[in-house]
Design a protein around this motif. Structure first.
Motif, PDB file in Angstrom:
ATOM      1  N   ASP A   1     -27.552  12.143  12.632  1.00 31.18           N
ATOM      2  CA  ASP A   1     -27.438  13.322  13.500  1.00 31.18           C
ATOM      3  C   ASP A   1     -26.006  13.664  13.872  1.00 31.18           C
ATOM      4  OD1 ASP A   1     -30.201  13.499  13.542  1.00 31.18           O
ATOM      5  OD2 ASP A   1     -30.382  12.184  15.271  1.00 31.18           O
ATOM      6  N   GLU A   2     -25.062  12.799  13.509  1.00 28.75           N
ATOM      7  CA  GLU A   2     -23.649  13.039  13.829  1.00 28.75           C
ATOM      8  C   GLU A   2     -23.016  13.923  12.767  1.00 28.75           C
ATOM      9  OE1 GLU A   2     -21.854  12.140  16.387  1.00 28.75           O
ATOM     10  OE2 GLU A   2     -23.278  10.867  17.447  1.00 28.75           O
ATOM     11  N   THR A   3     -22.162  14.842  13.193  1.00 25.98           N
ATOM     12  CA  THR A   3     -21.481  15.720  12.230  1.00 25.98           C
ATOM     13  C   THR A   3     -20.030  15.342  12.031  1.00 25.98           C
ATOM     14  OG1 THR A   3     -20.934  17.293  14.001  1.00 25.98           O
ATOM     15  CG2 THR A   3     -22.989  17.644  12.770  1.00 25.98           C
ATOM     16  N   SER A   4     -19.430  14.580  12.982  1.00 29.50           N
ATOM     17  CA  SER A   4     -18.018  14.198  12.856  1.00 29.50           C
ATOM     18  C   SER A   4     -17.840  13.184  11.747  1.00 29.50           C
ATOM     19  CB  SER A   4     -17.506  13.611  14.181  1.00 29.50           C
ATOM     20  OG  SER A   4     -16.220  13.102  14.018  1.00 29.50           O
ATOM     21  N   GLU A   5     -16.696  13.274  11.048  1.00 32.34           N
ATOM     22  CA  GLU A   5     -16.400  12.326   9.979  1.00 32.34           C
ATOM     23  C   GLU A   5     -15.585  11.149  10.497  1.00 32.34           C
ATOM     24  OE1 GLU A   5     -14.613  14.023   6.588  1.00 32.34           O
ATOM     25  OE2 GLU A   5     -16.321  15.309   6.111  1.00 32.34           O
ATOM     26  N   ALA A   6     -15.225  11.154  11.796  1.00 33.92           N
ATOM     27  CA  ALA A   6     -14.458  10.049  12.337  1.00 33.92           C
ATOM     28  C   ALA A   6     -15.300   8.791  12.339  1.00 33.92           C
ATOM     29  CB  ALA A   6     -14.016  10.373  13.767  1.00 33.92           C
ATOM     30  N   ILE A   7     -14.709   7.658  12.006  1.00 41.98           N
ATOM     31  CA  ILE A   7     -15.420   6.390  12.008  1.00 41.98           C
ATOM     32  C   ILE A   7     -14.624   5.334  12.774  1.00 41.98           C
ATOM     33  CG2 ILE A   7     -16.596   6.808   9.814  1.00 41.98           C
ATOM     34  CD1 ILE A   7     -14.557   5.049   8.455  1.00 41.98           C
TER      35      ILE A   7
ATOM     36  N   GLU B   1     -14.313   5.521   2.011  1.00 43.83           N
ATOM     37  CA  GLU B   1     -15.441   6.388   1.683  1.00 43.83           C
ATOM     38  C   GLU B   1     -16.765   5.619   1.743  1.00 43.83           C
ATOM     39  OE1 GLU B   1     -15.351   9.633   1.340  1.00 43.83           O
ATOM     40  OE2 GLU B   1     -13.195   9.567   1.736  1.00 43.83           O
ATOM     41  N   GLU B   2     -16.721   4.364   1.297  1.00 46.56           N
ATOM     42  CA  GLU B   2     -17.934   3.549   1.369  1.00 46.56           C
ATOM     43  C   GLU B   2     -18.338   3.295   2.808  1.00 46.56           C
ATOM     44  OE1 GLU B   2     -16.879   0.109  -0.831  1.00 46.56           O
ATOM     45  OE2 GLU B   2     -16.963   1.113  -2.793  1.00 46.56           O
ATOM     46  N   ARG B   3     -17.368   2.997   3.667  1.00 49.99           N
ATOM     47  CA  ARG B   3     -17.667   2.793   5.098  1.00 49.99           C
ATOM     48  C   ARG B   3     -18.209   4.069   5.727  1.00 49.99           C
ATOM     49  NH1 ARG B   3     -12.382   1.325   7.716  1.00 49.99           N
ATOM     50  NH2 ARG B   3     -13.669   1.205   9.608  1.00 49.99           N
ATOM     51  N   LEU B   4     -17.601   5.189   5.321  1.00 51.76           N
ATOM     52  CA  LEU B   4     -18.055   6.467   5.869  1.00 51.76           C
ATOM     53  C   LEU B   4     -19.491   6.769   5.443  1.00 51.76           C
ATOM     54  CD1 LEU B   4     -17.436   9.058   7.405  1.00 51.76           C
ATOM     55  CD2 LEU B   4     -16.394   9.972   5.323  1.00 51.76           C
ATOM     56  N   ALA B   5     -19.798   6.471   4.192  1.00 58.29           N
ATOM     57  CA  ALA B   5     -21.165   6.710   3.717  1.00 58.29           C
ATOM     58  C   ALA B   5     -22.163   5.859   4.478  1.00 58.29           C
ATOM     59  CB  ALA B   5     -21.241   6.436   2.220  1.00 58.29           C
TER      60      ALA B   5
ATOM     61  N   GLN C   1       0.811  -1.218   0.000  1.00 58.95           N
ATOM     62  CA  GLN C   1       0.000   0.000   0.000  1.00 58.95           C
ATOM     63  C   GLN C   1       0.845   1.270   0.000  1.00 58.95           C
ATOM     64  OE1 GLN C   1      -0.103  -2.332   2.412  1.00 58.95           O
ATOM     65  NE2 GLN C   1      -0.144  -1.434   4.470  1.00 58.95           N
ATOM     66  N   ALA C   2       2.148   1.114   0.297  1.00 55.45           N
ATOM     67  CA  ALA C   2       3.033   2.285   0.293  1.00 55.45           C
ATOM     68  C   ALA C   2       3.383   2.729  -1.117  1.00 55.45           C
ATOM     69  CB  ALA C   2       4.315   1.967   1.069  1.00 55.45           C
ATOM     70  N   TRP C   3       3.293   1.810  -2.100  1.00 55.95           N
ATOM     71  CA  TRP C   3       3.776   2.160  -3.429  1.00 55.95           C
ATOM     72  C   TRP C   3       2.821   1.802  -4.568  1.00 55.95           C
ATOM     73  CZ3 TRP C   3       3.957  -2.413  -6.011  1.00 55.95           C
ATOM     74  CH2 TRP C   3       4.228  -3.578  -5.280  1.00 55.95           C
ATOM     75  N   ASP C   4       1.766   1.064  -4.299  1.00 61.25           N
ATOM     76  CA  ASP C   4       0.837   0.652  -5.352  1.00 61.25           C
ATOM     77  C   ASP C   4      -0.348   1.611  -5.412  1.00 61.25           C
ATOM     78  OD1 ASP C   4      -1.052  -0.510  -7.009  1.00 61.25           O
ATOM     79  OD2 ASP C   4      -0.595  -2.545  -6.355  1.00 61.25           O
ATOM     80  N   PRO C   5      -0.432   2.469  -6.425  1.00 60.08           N
ATOM     81  CA  PRO C   5      -1.527   3.445  -6.484  1.00 60.08           C
ATOM     82  C   PRO C   5      -2.902   2.785  -6.589  1.00 60.08           C
ATOM     83  CG  PRO C   5      -0.294   3.424  -8.551  1.00 60.08           C
ATOM     84  CD  PRO C   5       0.476   2.599  -7.586  1.00 60.08           C
ATOM     85  N   GLU C   6      -2.974   1.628  -7.211  1.00 58.20           N
ATOM     86  CA  GLU C   6      -4.263   0.942  -7.303  1.00 58.20           C
ATOM     87  C   GLU C   6      -4.738   0.498  -5.934  1.00 58.20           C
ATOM     88  OE1 GLU C   6      -4.440  -2.192 -10.112  1.00 58.20           O
ATOM     89  OE2 GLU C   6      -3.687  -0.984 -11.791  1.00 58.20           O
ATOM     90  N   LEU C   7      -3.824  -0.048  -5.133  1.00 60.62           N
ATOM     91  CA  LEU C   7      -4.204  -0.490  -3.793  1.00 60.62           C
ATOM     92  C   LEU C   7      -4.560   0.703  -2.912  1.00 60.62           C
ATOM     93  CD1 LEU C   7      -4.608  -2.801  -1.846  1.00 60.62           C
ATOM     94  CD2 LEU C   7      -2.165  -2.679  -1.268  1.00 60.62           C
ATOM     95  N   ARG C   8      -3.795   1.797  -3.035  1.00 62.67           N
ATOM     96  CA  ARG C   8      -4.127   2.993  -2.258  1.00 62.67           C
ATOM     97  C   ARG C   8      -5.505   3.515  -2.648  1.00 62.67           C
ATOM     98  NH1 ARG C   8       1.233   4.751  -3.372  1.00 62.67           N
ATOM     99  NH2 ARG C   8       0.420   6.330  -4.794  1.00 62.67           N
ATOM    100  N   GLY C   9      -5.784   3.527  -3.954  1.00 63.95           N
ATOM    101  CA  GLY C   9      -7.092   3.985  -4.407  1.00 63.95           C
ATOM    102  C   GLY C   9      -8.208   3.089  -3.914  1.00 63.95           C
ATOM    103  N   GLN C  10      -7.961   1.786  -3.928  1.00 62.80           N
ATOM    104  CA  GLN C  10      -8.963   0.837  -3.452  1.00 62.80           C
ATOM    105  C   GLN C  10      -9.255   1.068  -1.971  1.00 62.80           C
ATOM    106  OE1 GLN C  10      -8.026  -3.313  -4.176  1.00 62.80           O
ATOM    107  NE2 GLN C  10      -9.200  -3.943  -2.390  1.00 62.80           N
ATOM    108  N   ARG C  11      -8.213   1.271  -1.175  1.00 61.01           N
ATOM    109  CA  ARG C  11      -8.417   1.493   0.258  1.00 61.01           C
ATOM    110  C   ARG C  11      -9.142   2.807   0.520  1.00 61.01           C
ATOM    111  NH1 ARG C  11      -3.685  -1.224   3.884  1.00 61.01           N
ATOM    112  NH2 ARG C  11      -3.896  -3.296   2.969  1.00 61.01           N
ATOM    113  N   LEU C  12      -8.863   3.826  -0.297  1.00 56.57           N
ATOM    114  CA  LEU C  12      -9.563   5.094  -0.137  1.00 56.57           C
ATOM    115  C   LEU C  12     -11.042   4.929  -0.469  1.00 56.57           C
ATOM    116  CD1 LEU C  12      -9.501   8.107   0.453  1.00 56.57           C
ATOM    117  CD2 LEU C  12      -8.877   8.503  -1.939  1.00 56.57           C
ATOM    118  N   ARG C  13     -11.328   4.189  -1.534  1.00 56.30           N
ATOM    119  CA  ARG C  13     -12.728   3.950  -1.895  1.00 56.30           C
ATOM    120  C   ARG C  13     -13.443   3.165  -0.806  1.00 56.30           C
ATOM    121  NH1 ARG C  13     -10.170   3.102  -6.865  1.00 56.30           N
ATOM    122  NH2 ARG C  13     -10.180   0.827  -6.566  1.00 56.30           N
TER     123      ARG C  13
END
Length: 291
Positions: free
Chosen positions: A285-291, A273-277, A258-270
């Motif tokens: 009712d929560e405003t914090s983005e922490a999960i 975001e899905e977990r956050l959604a 994950q330190a050097w593979d942009p595809e893996l970094r992108g996958q983890r970011l996605r």
């Protein structure tokens, strides 16, 4: 060209793989080379390619007398010795710790560690007579992390790294430099000895295909990559460098994928975001983005 003009080198394991790559590069840069190897047919054929500038002598690096004789022969044939590349080796014992016998440990140690120590020992008087020189040892990325090789092999390569440092400290005042190269994924037959050539070719093809998944630089290493590093250590360009180990591994040691593979970094970011959604939908009712 001519970065090694006037120098004499002895290279163990020089009839194939990394050693062969070093022989070819050293000779192209003007060195005279004595090749030590147990493969007499390949060694003699290699020497015949170069006429008198490359010679061959059978050398089993598990035999102390063979190592001493190789260093003596290089000096006698070419008038001195300036560079020693302690490179010969194989994968060694493949057993796990719970399976390993003392005999298996001893065989691997003799091939991969004792041979290097004795290569240094018998090179010293010849290098001193030339006013100094360069000793290069083949270690491995396996000597720096788990999972890159069999346990006996990896243990011995870790010891080679430390031996290199200790020898550099002891021999520095004699102007003898001692350094190590730690290859990563290099296309050789080191872990497929004694198998049909077709099977070895299949393994190398798998290595070539898998290299982009193993390291940041998306190509497998070639013997020429190690030869380039060995050339630096053999030449006067490294006269102020000793006691180091150089990683030549395509970046494998830089960190997890994950330190050097942009595809893996992108996958983890996605995925984040899905977990956050999902979390926001469940906690409107929560405003914090922490999960």
């Amino acid at each position: 060209m001519d970065r090694l003009k006037g120098k004499v080198a002895a290279i163990t394991g020089g009839a194939s793989g990394i050693g062969l790559g070093a022989v070819e590069r050293f000779a192209a840069e003007g060195a005279r080379v004595l090749v030590g190897d147990i493969d007499e047919a390949a060694g003699l054929a290699l020497a015949a390619r170069y006429g008198g500038e490359v010679a061959f002598q059978r050398c089993d690096v598990t035999e102390e007398a063979d190592i001493a004789a190789l260093m003596d022969a290089a000096s006698a044939r070419f008038g001195g010795l300036d560079v020693v590349f302690n490179n010969a080796g194989a994968g060694g014992a493949r057993e796990t710790l719970s399976e390993m016998t003392g005999e298996a440990w001893d065989r691997t140690q003799a091939l991969l560690l004792r041979s290097v120590a004795l290569g240094i020992r018998y090179a010293i008087p010849h290098l001193k007579r030339r006013g100094g020189g360069s000793i290069i040892n083949t270690a491995s990325i396996a000597g720096m992390q788990a999972g890159a090789g069999p346990i006996a092999y990896s243990t011995m390569k870790a010891a080679v790294i430390h031996l290199t440092r200790l020898a550099a400290a002891e021999l520095g005042r004699d102007r003898i430099r001692v350094n190590a190269i730690c290859p990563g994924l290099i296309l050789t037959n080191i872990f497929t000895p004694g198998v049909p050539s077709g099977f070895a070719d299949m393994v190398k093809a798998e290595m070539r295909q898998g290299a982009p998944e193993a390291q940041p630089i998306p190509k497998p290493g070639e013997p020429a990559d190690i030869a380039a590093a060995a050339l630096f250590f053999a030449s006067d360009e490294s006269e102020f460098v000793t006691g180091v180990h150089m990683l030549v591994d395509g970046g494998m040691f830089t960190g997890p994928r994950q330190a050097w593979d942009p595809e893996l970094r992108g996958q983890r970011l996605r995925e984040r975001e899905e977990r956050l959604a999902v979390w926001r939908a469940e906690h409107p009712d929560e405003t914090s983005e922490a999960i």
